[in-house]
Design a protein around this motif. Sequence first.
Motif, mmCIF file in Angstrom:
data_model
loop_
_atom_site.group_PDB
_atom_site.id
_atom_site.type_symbol
_atom_site.label_atom_id
_atom_site.label_comp_id
_atom_site.label_asym_id
_atom_site.label_seq_id
_atom_site.Cartn_x
_atom_site.Cartn_y
_atom_site.Cartn_z
ATOM 1 N N MET A 1 58.427 60.474 5.582
ATOM 2 C CA MET A 1 57.866 61.693 6.213
ATOM 3 C C MET A 1 57.860 61.844 7.649
ATOM 4 S SD MET A 1 57.923 63.386 3.281
ATOM 5 C CE MET A 1 56.999 64.981 3.722
ATOM 6 N N ALA A 2 58.116 62.771 8.137
ATOM 7 C CA ALA A 2 57.638 63.052 9.621
ATOM 8 C C ALA A 2 56.462 63.906 9.837
ATOM 9 C CB ALA A 2 58.915 63.870 10.329
ATOM 10 N N MET A 3 55.545 63.697 10.562
ATOM 11 C CA MET A 3 54.275 64.095 10.639
ATOM 12 C C MET A 3 53.900 64.343 11.905
ATOM 13 S SD MET A 3 51.068 62.407 8.751
ATOM 14 C CE MET A 3 50.271 61.431 10.289
ATOM 15 N N THR A 4 53.258 65.566 12.331
ATOM 16 C CA THR A 4 52.664 65.627 13.793
ATOM 17 C C THR A 4 51.130 64.859 13.850
ATOM 18 O OG1 THR A 4 51.166 67.460 12.613
ATOM 19 C CG2 THR A 4 53.620 68.055 13.504
ATOM 20 N N ALA A 5 50.989 64.814 14.917
ATOM 21 C CA ALA A 5 49.601 64.027 15.002
ATOM 22 C C ALA A 5 48.389 64.673 14.483
ATOM 23 C CB ALA A 5 49.111 63.941 16.758
ATOM 24 N N ASP A 6 48.374 66.006 13.897
ATOM 25 C CA ASP A 6 47.538 66.541 13.235
ATOM 26 C C ASP A 6 47.810 66.618 11.731
ATOM 27 O OD1 ASP A 6 49.386 68.393 13.846
ATOM 28 O OD2 ASP A 6 48.046 70.068 13.757
ATOM 29 N N GLY A 7 48.968 65.498 11.270
ATOM 30 C CA GLY A 7 49.140 65.600 10.000
ATOM 31 C C GLY A 7 50.011 66.518 9.196
ATOM 32 N N LYS A 8 50.721 67.323 9.846
ATOM 33 C CA LYS A 8 51.295 68.471 9.352
ATOM 34 C C LYS A 8 52.794 68.030 9.327
ATOM 35 C CE LYS A 8 47.752 71.197 9.840
ATOM 36 N NZ LYS A 8 46.688 71.189 9.027
ATOM 37 N N ILE A 9 53.371 68.514 8.100
ATOM 38 C CA ILE A 9 54.897 68.294 7.941
ATOM 39 C C ILE A 9 55.750 69.679 8.206
ATOM 40 C CG2 ILE A 9 54.481 66.324 6.351
ATOM 41 C CD1 ILE A 9 55.320 68.374 3.996
ATOM 42 N N GLY A 177 48.632 72.475 13.964
ATOM 43 C CA GLY A 177 47.394 73.247 13.618
ATOM 44 C C GLY A 177 47.871 74.107 12.367
ATOM 45 N N GLY A 178 46.847 75.109 12.092
ATOM 46 C CA GLY A 178 46.909 76.132 10.751
ATOM 47 C C GLY A 178 46.612 75.338 9.607
ATOM 48 N N ARG A 179 45.492 76.117 9.046
ATOM 49 C CA ARG A 179 44.878 75.784 7.749
ATOM 50 C C ARG A 179 45.806 75.514 6.721
ATOM 51 N NH1 ARG A 179 40.881 79.259 7.874
ATOM 52 N NH2 ARG A 179 39.799 78.159 9.299
ATOM 53 N N THR A 180 47.025 76.354 6.840
ATOM 54 C CA THR A 180 47.822 76.351 5.545
ATOM 55 C C THR A 180 49.190 75.524 5.741
ATOM 56 O OG1 THR A 180 48.691 78.304 6.208
ATOM 57 C CG2 THR A 180 46.890 78.394 4.658
ATOM 58 N N ALA A 181 49.186 74.765 6.704
ATOM 59 C CA ALA A 181 50.323 74.318 6.989
ATOM 60 C C ALA A 181 50.408 72.825 6.326
ATOM 61 C CB ALA A 181 50.465 73.736 8.598
ATOM 62 N N PRO A 182 51.527 72.540 5.518
ATOM 63 C CA PRO A 182 51.503 71.573 4.732
ATOM 64 C C PRO A 182 51.222 70.309 5.287
ATOM 65 C CG PRO A 182 53.708 72.385 4.737
ATOM 66 C CD PRO A 182 52.515 73.429 5.719
ATOM 67 N N THR A 183 50.800 69.368 4.490
ATOM 68 C CA THR A 183 50.631 67.712 4.996
ATOM 69 C C THR A 183 51.593 66.881 4.001
ATOM 70 O OG1 THR A 183 48.852 67.369 3.363
ATOM 71 C CG2 THR A 183 48.120 68.275 5.596
#
Length: 219
Positions: A1-9, A177-183
């Motif tokens: 999985m590729a993930m942003t520094a704030d944990g989003k995919i 960011g974004g509360r509903t962005a998937p992790t």
Amino acid sequence: MAMTADGKIATANRTIASFGSPRDHAHLLELRATADAVMSGARTVDSAKINLGPGGAKFQKQRLKRGLAEFNLRIIVSGSGSLDPQAEVFRHAFSPIIILTTRRATANQLARLRRVATEVKICGAKEINFAAALRWLRRKWNVQRLLCEGGGDLNDALFRAGLVDELHLTVCPKIFGGRTAPTIAAGIGFKTLAQAKPLQLRSAHRVGAEMFLVYGKIG
Ligand SMILES: NC(=O)c1ccc[n+]([C@@H]2O[C@H](COP(=O)([O-])OP(=O)(O)OC[C@H]3O[C@@H](n4cnc5c(N)ncnc54)[C@H](OP(=O)(O)O)[C@@H]3O)[C@@H](O)[C@H]2O)c1
């Protein structure tokens, strides 16, 4: 999985889901070249132009050298049968496509999916029983090493079922960011710290501005 520094995919509006470097993409294809089958969730497959294949002659050669089939099997998970039969993946006929679903899928949906897939397997009444599904994949399709490429809902189900041996994570230098962005593991999750899946960091490599991490399960 590729993930942003704030944990989003992906972004919250799901329009951006491919944001790793060319090295990260190559890493994905290198991993595919070690697996009998690649598995993805319905929303990953029907939201992107992906074919879940080896990615070129170089990787097909690597597969053959390892004693694997030239093209990996492709497995798609769609518990309700809502997977889009027009998705890009069905336009590429190089290897079998197996859909795992449940009895929630209607007769109509099953018929539509059976027209485009090699096999549609019902693996539970309401929820997919992944332990049984993976046993069946091993028995019927000789899947010994399976690469799950997400998304977050599917990953979460596999973590909860205790079926993940290894996690390959690329941390990309971005914030979505974004509360509903998937992790990487969305879905239902664990309720207590005691239930949380413990992992062991096996390796960490920096390439450019990205970190390539490999975790293994403990026990
Ligand atoms: N950055 C990355 O490395 C990466 C990798 C993959 C995906 N993504 C992105 O992540 C987003 C998709 O992630 P997501 O979590 O929303 O979706 P997902 O896991 O790809 O797919 C969710 C769907 O798959 C089926 N599914 C998943 N788990 C299931 C289970 N336990 N039992 C039965 N069915 C199950 C369900 O289909 P039904 O609705 O038909 O029941 C569910 O709605 C997309 O934007 C994608 O592009 C990013």
